[in-house]
Design an enzyme around this catalytic site. Structure first.
Site, mmCIF file in Angstrom:
data_model
loop_
_atom_site.group_PDB
_atom_site.id
_atom_site.type_symbol
_atom_site.label_atom_id
_atom_site.label_comp_id
_atom_site.label_asym_id
_atom_site.label_seq_id
_atom_site.Cartn_x
_atom_site.Cartn_y
_atom_site.Cartn_z
ATOM 1 N N CYS A 268 -3.191 26.676 14.753
ATOM 2 C CA CYS A 268 -3.773 25.763 13.766
ATOM 3 C C CYS A 268 -2.766 24.681 13.378
ATOM 4 C CB CYS A 268 -4.217 26.542 12.529
ATOM 5 S SG CYS A 268 -4.974 25.493 11.263
ATOM 6 N N CYS B 97 -8.006 33.512 7.819
ATOM 7 C CA CYS B 97 -8.965 33.105 6.786
ATOM 8 C C CYS B 97 -10.407 33.330 7.196
ATOM 9 C CB CYS B 97 -8.751 31.634 6.414
ATOM 10 S SG CYS B 97 -9.563 30.461 7.522
#
Length: 416
Positions: A101, A222
């Site tokens: 990410c 997440c």
């Protein structure tokens, strides 16, 4: 009056990025807060607290009286991070979405958005990390295109920017930044570089950021949220049942729903067994997952590994490695695990072999081998191959001894 520098700060709604924005404003910069939406929580029935996070980030920007923007990278995250993650699991590996990410989203798409779309002079994040640049030097950097050659020309960047551990050794996040480009690093500020987490919380309390202090620190992935990982991954990958097999004698111990639901070193949930068993290896050709009856079983320990094309943050490859093809440094593949001394050998294709000074538990393909030299984070490479385990080497030695003994027994006595 001097020129006011424009800085875009990535805001997550958490305490670190909130204090980063506050410190930038105190230093006199023109700060804009931007919240990134990377996962479509509507599809997952509110798995991520995206809306709450965005609201918290907006409140901080209101308190600081700075502009606030929201940008969506849901499609980019799916394509660059999540699709990659699924492919890695199918190959029997265990990927690290946080490193991916940062590489593809925060320090690529977001970096370009901050500099090119919002016209910022620099971007900033709430990471606990440092660079070799002073703040003023960040604003003197020019955007350069990435080279197309296998190795960067070490003369193309006269003063390469180095990535150093943050002052708070417990919170240091260079592990997660080990794949970012030199180009993005040159235009990034880390306002929390010299601070500890406790001091950051103190600053947040004094600034009235009570709503972010009440939040629990985000841990784990997440988009999975509080759900069971096996249930989550089986929503995206077809179940591929197989056997749990004892590494010691080949006994079938039980069944699993797919090798991609398991990672090396974790406890295997096998019905009907009193003692705990742990995953030590996987065979995606047969679907077998090999297990051992101890968390410290020698089948879990290895001291050599190979990466794919290694990403060097500063100079590619480091001069010492370029000269001799070997270099001494330190290794870790899990954030905050103790650093292990190692020897790195450079291959012709840019990959590296890493030989560790001592065997390490549960080295895992798909994870990133991150290298350090003193305080500097040198970069990382994805682990794609493991050397033999201590158990395999032990078995090999036993076979050699047995063969030698057998040979002695069958050797005829010389005639007198």
């Amino acid at each position: 009056m001097g020129v006011i520098r424009r800085v875009v700060c990535a805001m997550s709604g958490g305490v670190d990025s909130s204090v980063a924005a506050l410190l930038l404003k105190r230093r006199g910069y023109s700060v804009t807060g931007v919240f990134m939406k990377n996962w479509d929580s509507l599809d997952e029935k509110g798995v991520c607290t995206t809306e709450e996070d965005c609201e918290d980030a907006y409140k901080v920007c209101q308190i600081l009286d700075i502009p606030f923007h929201q940008v969506s990278y849901v499609k980019e995250y799916w394509h660059d991070v999540f699709s990659n993650l699924l492919k890695e699991y199918e190959k029997g590996r265990t990927p690290n979405p946080d490193i991916l990410c940062n590489k593809h989203i925060k320090f690529n798409h977001f970096h370009k958005y901050a500099i090119n779309t919002l016209g910022a002079d620099a971007m900033a994040t709430g990471h606990y990390a440092r660079t070799s640049q002073e703040d003023e030097e960040v604003f003197q950097q020019m955007h350069t295109t990435l080279p197309t050659t296998l190795f960067r020309d070490r003369f193309e960047i006269r003063n390469p920017v180095r990535l150093y551990k943050g002052a708070d050794s417990l919170k240091d996040q260079t592990f997660f930044l080990s794949q970012i480009s030199q180009d993005a690093l040159r235009q990034t500020m880390f306002p929390l570089a010299g601070l500890t987490k406790e001091y950051v919380k103190k600053i947040a309390a004094e600034a009235g950021f009570q709503h972010v202090l009440k939040r629990k620190e985000s841990m784990g992935i997440c988009f999975i949220g509080k759900r069971n990982f096996e249930n989550f991954i089986l929503e995206y990958l077809e179940p591929k049942p197989g056997n749990f097999v004892s590494i010691e004698d080949g006994t079938v111990m039980g069944k699993h729903k797919g090798w991609f639901t398991l990672t090396l070193g974790q406890r295997a949930r096998i019905g009907g067994t009193r003692e705990p068993w742990f995953v030590v290896d996987k065979d995606i050709a047969t679907g077998d997952v090999f297990v051992a009856p101890s968390t410290t079983h020698p089948a879990l320990f290895r001291d050599t590994l190979r990466t794919d094309r290694f990403h060097w943050v500063t100079i590619d490859p480091p001069p010492e490695l370029a000269r001799t093809q070997m270099m001494e440094c330190h290794f870790r593949f899990i954030h905050q695990m103790p650093l292990t001394p190692c020897t790195v050998t450079l291959n012709m294709d840019g990959s590296v072999w890493i030989s560790l000074s001592q065997p390490v538990r549960a080295l895992t393909p798909g994870q990133f081998a991150v290298l350090y030299k003193g305080e500097e984070c040198l970069g990382s490479g994805k682990i794609v191959q493991l050397g033999p385990s201590e158990f395999t080497l032990q078995r090999g030695r036993e076979r050699l001894v047995a063969a030698a003994q057998q040979k002695e027994q069958h050797t005829p006595e010389p005639a007198s």
